[in-house]
Design a protein around this motif. Structure first.
Motif, PDB file in Angstrom:
ATOM      1  N   LYS A  47       0.823  -1.218   0.000  1.00  0.00           N
ATOM      2  CA  LYS A  47       0.000   0.000   0.000  1.00  0.00           C
ATOM      3  C   LYS A  47       0.850   1.258   0.000  1.00  0.00           C
ATOM      4  CE  LYS A  47      -3.890  -2.167   2.289  1.00  0.00           C
ATOM      5  NZ  LYS A  47      -4.708  -2.239   3.491  1.00  0.00           N
ATOM      6  N   SER A  92      -2.897   7.334   3.748  1.00  0.00           N
ATOM      7  CA  SER A  92      -4.230   7.375   4.360  1.00  0.00           C
ATOM      8  C   SER A  92      -5.317   7.550   3.294  1.00  0.00           C
ATOM      9  CB  SER A  92      -4.313   8.492   5.395  1.00  0.00           C
ATOM     10  OG  SER A  92      -4.073   9.749   4.786  1.00  0.00           O
ATOM     11  N   SER A 121      -5.811   4.224   1.639  1.00  0.00           N
ATOM     12  CA  SER A 121      -6.607   3.364   2.527  1.00  0.00           C
ATOM     13  C   SER A 121      -8.091   3.679   2.395  1.00  0.00           C
ATOM     14  CB  SER A 121      -6.164   3.520   3.978  1.00  0.00           C
ATOM     15  OG  SER A 121      -4.889   2.973   4.166  1.00  0.00           O
TER      16      SER A 121
END
Length: 115
Positions: free
Chosen positions: A69, A81, A84
């Motif tokens: 990621k 973030s 995500s």
């Protein structure tokens, strides 16, 4: 190695799984078995369906490119973030859609339909 029947295929899968759990010193037989399994699956029409969601497509791209990621976020030029959020199914904006198209090669029509 040549896999011709469903029984041969199951036996090959069992052997490959055993090798995954206990990796042999010489990987050549494991690679040959992997290729034989792949050839049998292709001949039988076993194919993974194409992802239907943007999250699925991003996960596939991460797998294909061997990215985690953090690396994918860096490639896209977005904070981890934010990535995500996208991977949790939250909406994307036009800027991110452009980045997905330009940097990952995800077709624009797929992005628009899946987002």
């Amino acid at each position: 190695m040549d896999i011709r029947t469903a029984a041969d295929y199951q036996q090959a899968l069992d052997q490959f799984t055993a090798w995954l759990n206990n990796e042999p010193a010489d990987l050549a037989p494991m690679r040959a078995l992997r290729d034989a399994i792949g050839a049998y699956e292709k001949g039988q029409g076993y194919e993974l369906p194409a992802p239907q969601t943007l999250v699925g497509r991003l996960e596939l791209e991460m797998y294909r490119r061997k990215l985690n990621k953090k690396n994918l976020a860096a490639l896209l030029g977005i904070p981890a973030s934010r990535l995500s959020d996208v991977l949790q199914g939250r909406r994307i904006n036009l800027d991110l859609a452009k980045r997905l198209y330009k940097r990952l090669g995800i077709p624009a029509d797929f992005i628009l339909e899946a987002a």
